[in-house]
Structures are given as structure tokens and as C-alpha cells.
Design an enzyme around this catalytic site. Structure first.
Site, PDB file in Angstrom:
ATOM      1  N   ASP A  67       0.823  -1.203   0.000  1.00  0.00           N
ATOM      2  CA  ASP A  67       0.000   0.000   0.000  1.00  0.00           C
ATOM      3  C   ASP A  67       0.859   1.256   0.000  1.00  0.00           C
ATOM      4  O   ASP A  67       2.088   1.182   0.149  1.00  0.00           O
ATOM      5  CB  ASP A  67      -0.965  -0.001   1.202  1.00  0.00           C
ATOM      6  CG  ASP A  67      -0.311  -0.409   2.515  1.00  0.00           C
ATOM      7  OD1 ASP A  67       0.938  -0.426   2.578  1.00  0.00           O
ATOM      8  OD2 ASP A  67      -1.030  -0.696   3.471  1.00  0.00           O
ATOM      9  N   ASN A 135      -7.316  -3.593  14.592  1.00  0.00           N
ATOM     10  CA  ASN A 135      -8.699  -3.926  14.208  1.00  0.00           C
ATOM     11  C   ASN A 135      -8.747  -5.060  13.182  1.00  0.00           C
ATOM     12  O   ASN A 135      -9.779  -5.318  12.576  1.00  0.00           O
ATOM     13  CB  ASN A 135      -9.421  -2.689  13.665  1.00  0.00           C
ATOM     14  CG  ASN A 135      -8.768  -2.149  12.392  1.00  0.00           C
ATOM     15  OD1 ASN A 135      -7.770  -2.701  11.901  1.00  0.00           O
ATOM     16  ND2 ASN A 135      -9.321  -1.082  11.848  1.00  0.00           N
ATOM     17  N   HIS A 137      -7.014  -5.192  10.334  1.00  0.00           N
ATOM     18  CA  HIS A 137      -6.808  -4.841   8.921  1.00  0.00           C
ATOM     19  C   HIS A 137      -5.503  -5.444   8.393  1.00  0.00           C
ATOM     20  O   HIS A 137      -4.562  -5.694   9.155  1.00  0.00           O
ATOM     21  CB  HIS A 137      -6.870  -3.321   8.683  1.00  0.00           C
ATOM     22  CG  HIS A 137      -5.712  -2.530   9.208  1.00  0.00           C
ATOM     23  ND1 HIS A 137      -5.875  -1.310   9.823  1.00  0.00           N
ATOM     24  CD2 HIS A 137      -4.370  -2.743   9.186  1.00  0.00           C
ATOM     25  CE1 HIS A 137      -4.690  -0.825  10.150  1.00  0.00           C
ATOM     26  NE2 HIS A 137      -3.752  -1.680   9.776  1.00  0.00           N
ATOM     27  N   GLU A 142      -9.628  -2.137   5.578  1.00  0.00           N
ATOM     28  CA  GLU A 142     -10.211  -1.950   6.905  1.00  0.00           C
ATOM     29  C   GLU A 142     -11.432  -2.855   7.067  1.00  0.00           C
ATOM     30  O   GLU A 142     -11.957  -3.382   6.079  1.00  0.00           O
ATOM     31  CB  GLU A 142     -10.620  -0.476   7.078  1.00  0.00           C
ATOM     32  CG  GLU A 142      -9.454   0.512   7.031  1.00  0.00           C
ATOM     33  CD  GLU A 142      -8.505   0.396   8.224  1.00  0.00           C
ATOM     34  OE1 GLU A 142      -8.822  -0.302   9.209  1.00  0.00           O
ATOM     35  OE2 GLU A 142      -7.412   0.997   8.153  1.00  0.00           O
TER      36      GLU A 142
HETATM   37  C1  F6R Z   1       1.476  -1.376   6.091  1.00  0.00           C
HETATM   38  C2  F6R Z   1       0.280  -2.178   6.254  1.00  0.00           C
HETATM   39  C3  F6R Z   1      -0.495  -2.186   7.541  1.00  0.00           C
HETATM   40  C4  F6R Z   1       0.355  -2.579   8.736  1.00  0.00           C
HETATM   41  C5  F6R Z   1      -0.490  -2.597  10.008  1.00  0.00           C
HETATM   42  C6  F6R Z   1       0.381  -2.847  11.235  1.00  0.00           C
HETATM   43  O1  F6R Z   1       1.987  -1.509   4.782  1.00  0.00           O
HETATM   44  O2  F6R Z   1      -0.096  -2.813   5.329  1.00  0.00           O
HETATM   45  O3  F6R Z   1      -1.595  -3.055   7.402  1.00  0.00           O
HETATM   46  O4  F6R Z   1       0.916  -3.840   8.518  1.00  0.00           O
HETATM   47  O5  F6R Z   1      -1.147  -1.381  10.173  1.00  0.00           O
HETATM   48  O6  F6R Z   1       1.203  -1.750  11.441  1.00  0.00           O
HETATM   49  P1  F6R Z   1       2.403  -1.810  12.500  1.00  0.00           P
HETATM   50  O7  F6R Z   1       3.394  -2.790  11.979  1.00  0.00           O
HETATM   51  O8  F6R Z   1       2.972  -0.407  12.496  1.00  0.00           O
HETATM   52  O9  F6R Z   1       1.804  -2.219  13.794  1.00  0.00           O
END
Ligand code: F6R
Length: 240
Positions: A67, A135, A137, A142
Site C-alpha cells: 500500500d 482492528n 486490517h 479496513e
Molecule cells: C502497512 C500495512 C499495515 C500494517 C499494520 C500494522 O503496509 O499494510 O496493514 O501492517 O497497520 O502496522 P504496525 O506494523 O505499524 O503495527
């Protein structure tokens, strides 16, 4: 789903590194899928070390990022382009032409999402690495995102923008949109490694593994994938 429980984040990163190294030694022309965020930073450091020790090369690797924000420059300190350069790409021998990230350009965002999706159909990901949100995701998918979703432009809700404010100077600077691989793209990967560390992830991990497959917890769809390895530290695994 194979579940590996490690003592701490260091061990989670070491285990993930071993699996990536094995993948590249077995298939040097692999296509890898990369996340950003805090979770993979130590893994990337370890991959850089493995490269410097000549255990692996990225010369023939193709990479796709999950992303990216839409509406900030790729050189913005918070862009995922910049993140990947800082933590991985500028330290290894991957060729620029083999590196794919969603484009930041807001004017052709939907067209760019379609093109990115076409590339993902052309080059199947051999090994996709994932983090998980509290959550549930994955990528920017989301809760509520259809499980058949392909690459798309997502409007960031106010909560997500507020969460990201800590990385920017002012709320007006926080992007309103992002582009993300959809759940369908992620599920199309041959193999998936999901990494999670810390207590804050424990409920999402519990629901992902023990709960029903539901759009309300996007990571739960991984129960339907034939080759998923979940690497957790003890805190993230504490509710299992
Ligand atoms: C980032 C992504 C997000 C993260 C998730 C966890 O490219 O795809 O889904 O993997 O938000 O973020 P952290 O690792 O910062 O807890």
C-alpha cells in the site's frame, strides 16, 4: 495456518528472516510482497545483514508493496516509497525496475490502481509478508472491505487519519486517501507470512485464528489460504 510463537519481537523477526532467506535461496527470482509499519523494520535490517554477508541477493527479485498514501510526494518522509528506501531498498542490490509500489499521484489514482492490479495478476507473489492492525486490517483493507476486493483507492476514515497524525506536523498534512492491494490480491500470493508483536495485537490475532471468517476482521480470511505462517511473540499470542 501454521503458528509459530516466539519469545519476543527479535525472535519473530529472526524467524521471518530465515523464511525469506530460504525462499530466496530456493528461488532467487522470487516475487516478494512487502509491508511497511513498525513490525517489519527489524526484519528488513536482518535481510540487509544477510545480503551484506552474501547469504542472499535481490538482483533477480521483483517486489510489490502492499500500500501507499495517495496525495503526498514519493519523497515525503512519511511516504511508503521513502520508508522502503530507508529500511531496505537503498541497502540491497534490488533493481529499481523490479520494484513496484502503488503511485502517490492523486490525479490518476483509480487508473493507477487498475494498472497495479494488472501487474499483480501478471506477476504472482511468491511470498507476501504482512503485519496486522489492531482492528484486524491487512494492507489498508479496513473492517467491512469485501473479501473479493482487488487493488483500490481507499478513503481514510477520520480515526485512521487521527492515528497517523503522530507522523505528520498537522492534521491537514495527513493524506485523505491511500491505495492498497485488495484482499483478493493478498490471497492470490503463493505463500503468506503474517508477523505480529505486542499485547495490542492479541485480540486481533485471537479473532484472526479462532474467530469466524468475516469482512469485519479482514485478516480472518487468511484461514482460507493454504500456505500461511503466522509468527507471533508471546504477547501477541497471549489470548490464544
Ligand atoms: C502497512 C500495512 C499495515 C500494517 C499494520 C500494522 O503496509 O499494510 O496493514 O501492517 O497497520 O502496522 P504496525 O506494523 O505499524 O503495527
Amino acid at each position: 495456518m501454521e503458528i509459530i510463537i516466539c519469545k519476543n519481537h527479535e525472535e519473530v523477526s529472526e524467524k521471518a528472516k530465515e523464511l525469506v532467506v530460504k525462499q530466496l535461496q530456493r528461488k532467487p527470482m522470487s516475487t516478494l510482497g512487502f509491508p511497511t509499519g513498525s513490525t517489519p523494520i527489524l526484519l528488513y535490517k536482518k535481510l540487509v545483514d544477510a545480503y551484506k554477508k552474501h547469504l542472499i541477493t535481490f538482483k533477480n527479485v521483483r517486489s510489490f508493496n502492499l500500500d501507499e498514501y495517495v496525495g503526498i510526494e514519493p519523497t515525503h518522509p512519511q511516504s511508503y516509497h521513502q520508508f522502503m528506501d530507508d529500511h531496505l531498498f537503498s541497502h540491497i542490490d534490488i533493481e529499481k525496475k523490479n520494484v513496484y509500489l502503488p503511485k502517490n499521484d492523486p490525479t490518476h489514482a483509480h487508473e493507477n490502481a487498475r494498472l497495479y492490479n494488472d501487474l499483480l495478476k501478471k506477476y504472482q507473489i511468491d511470498l507476501q509478508i504482512l503485519g496486522i492492525g489492531t482492528n484486524g486490517h491487512i494492507g489498508f483493507n479496513e473492517p467491512g472491505t469485501p473479501l473479493g476486493q482487488e487493488t483500490f483507492v481507499v478513503d481514510l476514515n477520520e480515526g485512521t487519519r487521527q492515528d497517523n497524525l503522530k507522523f505528520f506536523n498537522h492534521i491537514d498534512e495527513v493524506p485523505y486517501q491511500a491505495m492498497t492491494m485488495g484482499i483478493k490480491n493478498i490471497m492470490n500470493s503463493r505463500k503468506i507470512i503474517l508477523m505480529a508483536s505486542g499485547e495490542s495485537k492479541s485480540e486481533a490475532i485471537y479473532q484472526m485464528i479462532k474467530g469466524p471468517v468475516t469482512e469485519q476482521l479482514p485478516a480472518s480470511v487468511l484461514q482460507l489460504h493454504p500456505q500461511v505462517i503466522v509468527i507471533l511473540d508471546e504477547a501477541a499470542a497471549s489470548k490464544l
